[in-house]
Design a protein around this motif. Structure first.
Motif, PDB file in Angstrom:
ATOM      1  N   GLY A   1      83.815  48.467  67.500  1.00  0.00           N
ATOM      2  CA  GLY A   1      84.072  47.394  68.455  1.00  0.00           C
ATOM      3  C   GLY A   1      84.758  46.199  67.808  1.00  0.00           C
ATOM      4  O   GLY A   1      85.740  45.662  68.338  1.00  0.00           O
ATOM      5  N   VAL A   2      84.254  45.803  66.636  1.00  0.00           N
ATOM      6  CA  VAL A   2      84.852  44.671  65.914  1.00  0.00           C
ATOM      7  C   VAL A   2      86.285  45.009  65.489  1.00  0.00           C
ATOM      8  O   VAL A   2      87.196  44.182  65.606  1.00  0.00           O
ATOM      9  CB  VAL A   2      83.974  44.276  64.697  1.00  0.00           C
ATOM     10  CG1 VAL A   2      84.686  43.263  63.804  1.00  0.00           C
ATOM     11  CG2 VAL A   2      82.627  43.716  65.167  1.00  0.00           C
ATOM     12  N   LEU A   3      86.486  46.249  65.017  1.00  0.00           N
ATOM     13  CA  LEU A   3      87.843  46.680  64.631  1.00  0.00           C
ATOM     14  C   LEU A   3      88.801  46.655  65.812  1.00  0.00           C
ATOM     15  O   LEU A   3      89.968  46.292  65.665  1.00  0.00           O
ATOM     16  CB  LEU A   3      87.805  48.093  64.037  1.00  0.00           C
ATOM     17  CG  LEU A   3      87.254  48.220  62.616  1.00  0.00           C
ATOM     18  CD1 LEU A   3      87.099  49.683  62.233  1.00  0.00           C
ATOM     19  CD2 LEU A   3      88.126  47.497  61.616  1.00  0.00           C
ATOM     20  N   SER A   4      88.309  47.015  66.996  1.00  0.00           N
ATOM     21  CA  SER A   4      89.190  47.009  68.172  1.00  0.00           C
ATOM     22  C   SER A   4      89.576  45.585  68.567  1.00  0.00           C
ATOM     23  O   SER A   4      90.690  45.345  69.021  1.00  0.00           O
ATOM     24  CB  SER A   4      88.575  47.773  69.357  1.00  0.00           C
ATOM     25  OG  SER A   4      87.464  47.108  69.872  1.00  0.00           O
ATOM     26  N   ILE A   5      88.668  44.628  68.350  1.00  0.00           N
ATOM     27  CA  ILE A   5      89.001  43.216  68.589  1.00  0.00           C
ATOM     28  C   ILE A   5      90.068  42.759  67.590  1.00  0.00           C
ATOM     29  O   ILE A   5      91.079  42.160  67.970  1.00  0.00           O
ATOM     30  CB  ILE A   5      87.747  42.307  68.481  1.00  0.00           C
ATOM     31  CG1 ILE A   5      86.775  42.600  69.622  1.00  0.00           C
ATOM     32  CG2 ILE A   5      88.146  40.831  68.483  1.00  0.00           C
ATOM     33  CD1 ILE A   5      85.433  41.903  69.501  1.00  0.00           C
ATOM     34  N   ILE A   6      89.842  43.063  66.309  1.00  0.00           N
ATOM     35  CA  ILE A   6      90.802  42.665  65.263  1.00  0.00           C
ATOM     36  C   ILE A   6      92.167  43.290  65.536  1.00  0.00           C
ATOM     37  O   ILE A   6      93.202  42.623  65.429  1.00  0.00           O
ATOM     38  CB  ILE A   6      90.280  43.056  63.857  1.00  0.00           C
ATOM     39  CG1 ILE A   6      89.002  42.271  63.529  1.00  0.00           C
ATOM     40  CG2 ILE A   6      91.351  42.822  62.783  1.00  0.00           C
ATOM     41  CD1 ILE A   6      88.234  42.784  62.327  1.00  0.00           C
ATOM     42  N   ARG A   7      92.164  44.576  65.898  1.00  0.00           N
ATOM     43  CA  ARG A   7      93.427  45.266  66.193  1.00  0.00           C
ATOM     44  C   ARG A   7      94.154  44.596  67.357  1.00  0.00           C
ATOM     45  O   ARG A   7      95.358  44.392  67.316  1.00  0.00           O
ATOM     46  CB  ARG A   7      93.142  46.737  66.511  1.00  0.00           C
ATOM     47  CG  ARG A   7      94.396  47.570  66.719  1.00  0.00           C
ATOM     48  CD  ARG A   7      94.046  48.999  67.132  1.00  0.00           C
ATOM     49  NE  ARG A   7      95.236  49.720  67.486  1.00  0.00           N
ATOM     50  CZ  ARG A   7      95.897  50.537  66.689  1.00  0.00           C
ATOM     51  NH1 ARG A   7      95.470  50.744  65.465  1.00  0.00           N
ATOM     52  NH2 ARG A   7      96.989  51.160  67.104  1.00  0.00           N
ATOM     53  N   ALA A   8      93.401  44.242  68.410  1.00  0.00           N
ATOM     54  CA  ALA A   8      94.002  43.591  69.582  1.00  0.00           C
ATOM     55  C   ALA A   8      94.600  42.231  69.209  1.00  0.00           C
ATOM     56  O   ALA A   8      95.683  41.872  69.662  1.00  0.00           O
ATOM     57  CB  ALA A   8      92.967  43.429  70.687  1.00  0.00           C
TER      58      ALA A   8
ATOM     59  N   LEU B   1      81.450  42.451  75.826  1.00  0.00           N
ATOM     60  CA  LEU B   1      80.992  43.380  76.868  1.00  0.00           C
ATOM     61  C   LEU B   1      82.012  44.498  77.102  1.00  0.00           C
ATOM     62  O   LEU B   1      81.659  45.600  77.522  1.00  0.00           O
ATOM     63  CB  LEU B   1      80.742  42.639  78.188  1.00  0.00           C
ATOM     64  CG  LEU B   1      79.541  41.701  78.223  1.00  0.00           C
ATOM     65  CD1 LEU B   1      79.511  40.929  79.531  1.00  0.00           C
ATOM     66  CD2 LEU B   1      78.239  42.466  78.030  1.00  0.00           C
ATOM     67  N   VAL B   2      83.269  44.220  76.813  1.00  0.00           N
ATOM     68  CA  VAL B   2      84.336  45.212  76.985  1.00  0.00           C
ATOM     69  C   VAL B   2      84.546  46.006  75.701  1.00  0.00           C
ATOM     70  O   VAL B   2      84.577  47.238  75.717  1.00  0.00           O
ATOM     71  CB  VAL B   2      85.666  44.543  77.399  1.00  0.00           C
ATOM     72  CG1 VAL B   2      86.799  45.561  77.481  1.00  0.00           C
ATOM     73  CG2 VAL B   2      85.511  43.807  78.724  1.00  0.00           C
ATOM     74  N   SER B   3      84.679  45.295  74.587  1.00  0.00           N
ATOM     75  CA  SER B   3      85.119  45.952  73.353  1.00  0.00           C
ATOM     76  C   SER B   3      84.007  46.354  72.388  1.00  0.00           C
ATOM     77  O   SER B   3      84.231  47.204  71.527  1.00  0.00           O
ATOM     78  CB  SER B   3      86.109  45.050  72.617  1.00  0.00           C
ATOM     79  OG  SER B   3      85.534  43.780  72.430  1.00  0.00           O
ATOM     80  N   VAL B   4      82.806  45.778  72.515  1.00  0.00           N
ATOM     81  CA  VAL B   4      81.748  46.071  71.537  1.00  0.00           C
ATOM     82  C   VAL B   4      80.586  46.852  72.143  1.00  0.00           C
ATOM     83  O   VAL B   4      80.201  47.906  71.616  1.00  0.00           O
ATOM     84  CB  VAL B   4      81.241  44.768  70.872  1.00  0.00           C
ATOM     85  CG1 VAL B   4      80.115  45.073  69.897  1.00  0.00           C
ATOM     86  CG2 VAL B   4      82.376  44.050  70.149  1.00  0.00           C
ATOM     87  N   VAL B   5      80.012  46.368  73.247  1.00  0.00           N
ATOM     88  CA  VAL B   5      78.811  47.006  73.811  1.00  0.00           C
ATOM     89  C   VAL B   5      79.020  48.493  74.130  1.00  0.00           C
ATOM     90  O   VAL B   5      78.192  49.331  73.723  1.00  0.00           O
ATOM     91  CB  VAL B   5      78.290  46.225  75.050  1.00  0.00           C
ATOM     92  CG1 VAL B   5      77.155  46.981  75.734  1.00  0.00           C
ATOM     93  CG2 VAL B   5      77.827  44.830  74.632  1.00  0.00           C
ATOM     94  N   PRO B   6      80.113  48.890  74.821  1.00  0.00           N
ATOM     95  CA  PRO B   6      80.289  50.323  75.081  1.00  0.00           C
ATOM     96  C   PRO B   6      80.378  51.145  73.790  1.00  0.00           C
ATOM     97  O   PRO B   6      79.929  52.291  73.743  1.00  0.00           O
ATOM     98  CB  PRO B   6      81.618  50.399  75.854  1.00  0.00           C
ATOM     99  CG  PRO B   6      81.800  49.046  76.445  1.00  0.00           C
ATOM    100  CD  PRO B   6      81.190  48.098  75.454  1.00  0.00           C
ATOM    101  N   ARG B   7      80.933  50.545  72.731  1.00  0.00           N
ATOM    102  CA  ARG B   7      81.091  51.259  71.462  1.00  0.00           C
ATOM    103  C   ARG B   7      79.745  51.435  70.747  1.00  0.00           C
ATOM    104  O   ARG B   7      79.505  52.452  70.108  1.00  0.00           O
ATOM    105  CB  ARG B   7      82.079  50.512  70.565  1.00  0.00           C
ATOM    106  CG  ARG B   7      83.553  50.828  70.835  1.00  0.00           C
ATOM    107  CD  ARG B   7      84.014  50.444  72.230  1.00  0.00           C
ATOM    108  NE  ARG B   7      85.315  50.947  72.593  1.00  0.00           N
ATOM    109  CZ  ARG B   7      86.469  50.309  72.415  1.00  0.00           C
ATOM    110  NH1 ARG B   7      86.489  49.112  71.872  1.00  0.00           N
ATOM    111  NH2 ARG B   7      87.596  50.872  72.800  1.00  0.00           N
TER     112      ARG B   7
END
Length: 198
Positions: A73-80, A95-101
């Motif tokens: 989730g954290v990596l997807s935020i950094i990538r974005a 809630l979008v990028s971390v919790v589902p992961r």
């Protein structure tokens, strides 16, 4: 003597879990910051970044799986942030990028444990499929619930068509993601379990 063996055994298990976590985290970083982690299927890329989360959960349990999910989730935020994603506002919301992961790891572990029967490959395959489904439905579902309007604007579509568009993305990306996840996860986990038995 027995107590010393127990302490040594627990220490070895703790070391193994940390080693597995470190190794899979490194793989997740490579997938996150290279084209290897994304299958290019327009309008957005299908990901295989969730696979290390599923592998961690099945091999080392729900806590390590959840930690790997947090890393994803954290990596997807950094990538974005670093790629200037047009839906950055959505990615910045945990809630979008971390919790589902995080839920990928928990769901995959319990799917693996609760599937009846002795066939390891079937149990792992179900865990991989469910983990992938949690990722796809969780991420796209939260995107729809919280960011339908920005999503419509970013993709130049009417707001009332966002639900259909997201469903279409879920199908076109979800199916290849499930197939790839099952193939890779079953192969990796069966190989690791074989090595651990020897």
């Amino acid at each position: 003597m027995e107590r010393n063996f127990e302490v040594g055994s627990k220490r070895r298990m703790g070391t193994r879990k940390l080693t597995t976590l470190a190794m899979l985290s490194a793989i997740a970083v490579i997938l996150g910051f290279t084209p290897l982690g994304i299958i290019p299927i327009p309008p957005v890329g299908a990901t295989i970044m969730h696979i290390p989360v599923i592998i961690a959960a099945v091999l080392e349990g729900p806590v390590i799986g959840a930690i790997m999910g947090l890393i994803f989730g954290v990596l997807s935020i950094i990538r974005a942030v670093t790629t200037g994603n047009i839906l950055l506002v959505a990615f910045l919301n945990p809630l979008v990028s971390v919790v589902p992961r995080i839920l990928i790891g928990v769901g995959a572990y319990y799917a693996y444990k609760l599937v009846p029967g002795k066939s390891e490959s079937i149990k792992v395959g179900v865990a991989a499929a469910l983990g992938t489904l949690i990722n796809t439905l969780g991420f796209l579902g939260m995107m729809f619930l919280l960011y339908a309007e920005p999503f419509a604007k970013a993709n130049k579509i009417a707001v009332d068509t966002v639900g259909k568009t997201i469903l279409g993305i879920g199908i076109t990306h979800g199916i290849p993601e499930i197939i790839v996840a099952v193939i890779i996860t079953v192969g990796v986990i069966m190989a690791v379990k074989k090595v651990r038995k020897n």
